[in-house]
Motif scaffolding. Structure first.
Motif, mmCIF file in Angstrom:
data_model
loop_
_atom_site.group_PDB
_atom_site.id
_atom_site.type_symbol
_atom_site.label_atom_id
_atom_site.label_comp_id
_atom_site.label_asym_id
_atom_site.label_seq_id
_atom_site.Cartn_x
_atom_site.Cartn_y
_atom_site.Cartn_z
ATOM 1 N N ALA A 310 -12.910 -4.330 -7.428
ATOM 2 C CA ALA A 310 -13.144 -4.930 -6.114
ATOM 3 C C ALA A 310 -13.072 -3.906 -4.991
ATOM 4 O O ALA A 310 -13.485 -4.184 -3.862
ATOM 5 C CB ALA A 310 -12.130 -6.040 -5.854
ATOM 6 N N GLY A 311 -12.558 -2.719 -5.291
ATOM 7 C CA GLY A 311 -12.507 -1.657 -4.286
ATOM 8 C C GLY A 311 -11.410 -1.823 -3.257
ATOM 9 O O GLY A 311 -11.533 -1.319 -2.136
ATOM 10 N N LEU A 312 -10.335 -2.504 -3.617
ATOM 11 C CA LEU A 312 -9.236 -2.696 -2.669
ATOM 12 C C LEU A 312 -8.333 -1.465 -2.655
ATOM 13 O O LEU A 312 -8.315 -0.677 -3.607
ATOM 14 C CB LEU A 312 -8.438 -3.943 -3.043
ATOM 15 N N PRO A 313 -7.543 -1.263 -1.589
ATOM 16 C CA PRO A 313 -6.723 -0.056 -1.452
ATOM 17 C C PRO A 313 -5.707 0.089 -2.583
ATOM 18 O O PRO A 313 -4.914 -0.842 -2.825
ATOM 19 C CB PRO A 313 -6.010 -0.259 -0.106
ATOM 20 N N PRO A 314 -5.699 1.207 -3.281
ATOM 21 C CA PRO A 314 -4.735 1.408 -4.380
ATOM 22 C C PRO A 314 -3.294 1.233 -3.932
ATOM 23 O O PRO A 314 -2.458 0.734 -4.696
ATOM 24 C CB PRO A 314 -5.014 2.848 -4.831
ATOM 25 N N ARG A 315 -2.981 1.629 -2.697
ATOM 26 C CA ARG A 315 -1.599 1.574 -2.233
ATOM 27 C C ARG A 315 -1.064 0.156 -2.151
ATOM 28 O O ARG A 315 0.149 -0.048 -2.079
ATOM 29 C CB ARG A 315 -1.483 2.267 -0.872
ATOM 30 N N LEU A 316 -1.959 -0.840 -2.135
ATOM 31 C CA LEU A 316 -1.509 -2.220 -2.007
ATOM 32 C C LEU A 316 -1.453 -2.960 -3.338
ATOM 33 O O LEU A 316 -1.063 -4.122 -3.384
ATOM 34 C CB LEU A 316 -2.425 -2.997 -1.047
ATOM 35 N N TYR A 317 -1.816 -2.299 -4.425
ATOM 36 C CA TYR A 317 -1.887 -3.007 -5.700
ATOM 37 C C TYR A 317 -0.540 -3.620 -6.079
ATOM 38 O O TYR A 317 -0.470 -4.768 -6.548
ATOM 39 C CB TYR A 317 -2.357 -2.081 -6.821
ATOM 40 N N ALA A 318 0.541 -2.867 -5.899
ATOM 41 C CA ALA A 318 1.853 -3.380 -6.284
ATOM 42 C C ALA A 318 2.193 -4.665 -5.529
ATOM 43 O O ALA A 318 2.830 -5.584 -6.077
ATOM 44 C CB ALA A 318 2.930 -2.328 -6.035
ATOM 45 N N VAL A 357 7.748 2.023 -5.600
ATOM 46 C CA VAL A 357 6.796 2.009 -4.479
ATOM 47 C C VAL A 357 7.210 3.036 -3.441
ATOM 48 O O VAL A 357 8.364 3.059 -3.015
ATOM 49 C CB VAL A 357 6.762 0.610 -3.824
ATOM 50 N N PRO A 358 6.316 3.925 -3.034
ATOM 51 C CA PRO A 358 6.651 4.886 -1.985
ATOM 52 C C PRO A 358 7.123 4.166 -0.722
ATOM 53 O O PRO A 358 6.629 3.100 -0.380
ATOM 54 C CB PRO A 358 5.337 5.627 -1.747
ATOM 55 N N ARG A 359 8.090 4.793 -0.013
ATOM 56 C CA ARG A 359 8.635 4.159 1.179
ATOM 57 C C ARG A 359 7.552 3.869 2.202
ATOM 58 O O ARG A 359 7.570 2.832 2.873
ATOM 59 C CB ARG A 359 9.724 5.057 1.786
ATOM 60 N N ASP A 360 6.586 4.787 2.374
ATOM 61 C CA ASP A 360 5.516 4.543 3.348
ATOM 62 C C ASP A 360 4.717 3.294 2.999
ATOM 63 O O ASP A 360 4.322 2.522 3.869
ATOM 64 C CB ASP A 360 4.583 5.748 3.439
ATOM 65 N N ASP A 361 4.465 3.111 1.696
ATOM 66 C CA ASP A 361 3.724 1.926 1.279
ATOM 67 C C ASP A 361 4.544 0.666 1.494
ATOM 68 O O ASP A 361 4.009 -0.391 1.849
ATOM 69 C CB ASP A 361 3.338 2.032 -0.202
ATOM 70 N N LEU A 362 5.850 0.749 1.277
ATOM 71 C CA LEU A 362 6.707 -0.400 1.517
ATOM 72 C C LEU A 362 6.672 -0.780 2.995
ATOM 73 O O LEU A 362 6.549 -1.963 3.346
ATOM 74 C CB LEU A 362 8.141 -0.070 1.091
#
Length: 385
Positions: A310-318, A357-362
């Protein structure tokens, strides 16, 4: 003596002409006007009698006593027997005489009313704005030149024929006035473009009314919500969950290019799983049934595969993984939690897995989600980790 003159009685006419006391003349004028109005409504006046009645009205309108002129204005404010020149004369009189005529007289033309709106006081504009019918041209004049109170009364008058231009002008001039915005929002019919403007200005309660009463297309509502106030976004996504044809709804959103990671994450966080499933199917270019199977695959690969496609941002998968797992867990428990409770459960689950999960992504996730009932505590816990 004609029947009409008999109804009026010569004593009343004599009293009107010869009485020196203003109160006596006003009482006689009131009685005469009521008799004229009653005969006119009964449609018993001949042409000759109508002409005679109008002559009497012209005399009354020229009387030096304000009480006499007021008796005429109040009693015959809605009558079409009042000559136009008399109606104009009364409309230019003091407020106690002018306002009843301005508010009701059918003898005043649009040109008369527009002239008064542009040069009159706020009280006269308000009277015109509340008339039993306000034409489009008069409505545009009030929207452009009326005081705030007149525009509010106009907006509240569902018998006012307001063009989109007039509504837009009212918003441009008084969009910061809660009273005007509310009056506009509660009109029975609103163009979509006007509704869109009002959503950005209205209070929560008024915005809810706009959404529920003005048939805003859910796709349009969500398009408006993206990048605007968070609370509005939540409300509008919940509305989208009530859309009967979710497939068509999602297809329309896709055509508008508003199906993005932020919007889908917010939908998942509100437990709008059907919306998410159809959106993933569209973005991945796969049938809905196949998308459903991949999203709800018990293993680790199905959701990841369709998510990447679907091409969604990898950082949001979790975050999406947590949302889907939370939804499935609650379904197995037989619960039907509120969107707020679902979101709280999702955040709790996500934070419990934050070590991966990286802190920035959190931080990004927490910024993208709306406030859960105990979000402050959850954020503090995350920051302390």
């Amino acid at each position: 003596m004609t029947p009409f003159r008999a109804r009026l009685s010569e004593s009343d006419i004599r009293r009107l002409i010869k009485a020196d006391d203003d109160d006596d003349r006003a009482a006689a004028a009131h009685k005469l006007c009521r008799a004229i109005d009653k005969a006119d409504h009964a449609e018993t006046l001949t042409d000759e009698e109508r002409e005679a009645a109008q002559k009497i009205l012209r005399v009354l309108a020229a009387d030096a006593a304000e009480l006499v002129r007021r008796a005429l204005a109040v009693t015959l404010k809605s009558s079409d027997l009042l000559p136009r020149e008399v109606a104009r004369k009364l409309a230019a009189d003091v407020d106690s005489i002018a306002l009843p005529v301005l508010a009701s007289s059918p003898m005043l033309t649009d040109a008369d009313l527009i002239e008064i709106v542009r040069g009159g006081s706020g009280a006269r504009q308000i009277a015109i704005a509340g008339r039993p019918f306000v034409s489009r041209d008069v409505g545009e004049a009030i929207a452009a030149d009326g005081v705030e109170a007149a525009v509010r009364v106009l907006a509240s008058n569902d018998n006012a024929d307001l063009s989109e231009a007039a509504l837009g002008k009212a918003i441009d001039r008084f969009g910061q006035s809660p009273a005007v915005v509310t009056a506009l929002a509660y009109r029975k019919v609103l163009p979509l473009a006007v509704t869109e403007k009002l959503i950005a200005l209205a209070s929560d309660a008024v915005r809810d009314h706009l959404i529920s009463q003005h048939a805003i297309a859910p796709e349009t509502a969500i398009r408006l919500a993206v990048g605007t106030r968070e609370r509005a976004t939540v409300d509008l996504i919940d509305q989208a969950g009530r859309e009967p044809d979710i497939a068509a709804f999602v297809a329309n959103l896709h055509a508008r290019k508003v199906l993005n990671g932020s919007l889908l994450l917010r939908a998942v966080a509100r437990g709008q799983m059907s919306f998410f499933e159809h959106a993933m199917a569209v973005l991945a270019g796969t049938p809905h049934q196949r998308a459903w199977l991949m999203i709800h695959d018990g293993g680790p690969l199905g959701l990841k595969a369709i998510y990447d496609r679907a091409g969604l941002p990898p950082r949001l998968y979790a975050a999406f993984r947590s949302g889907v797992d939370t939804w499935r867990a609650l379904q197995s428990e037989g619960g039907d939690p509120s969107p707020e409770r679902f979101q709280q459960r999702m955040l709790e689950r996500f934070l419990s897995e934050r070590s991966t999960v990286p802190r920035d992504d959190l931080g990004y996730l927490l910024d993208r989600l709306d406030q859960a009932p105990d979000r402050v505590g959850l954020v503090q816990a995350a920051n302390a980790a």
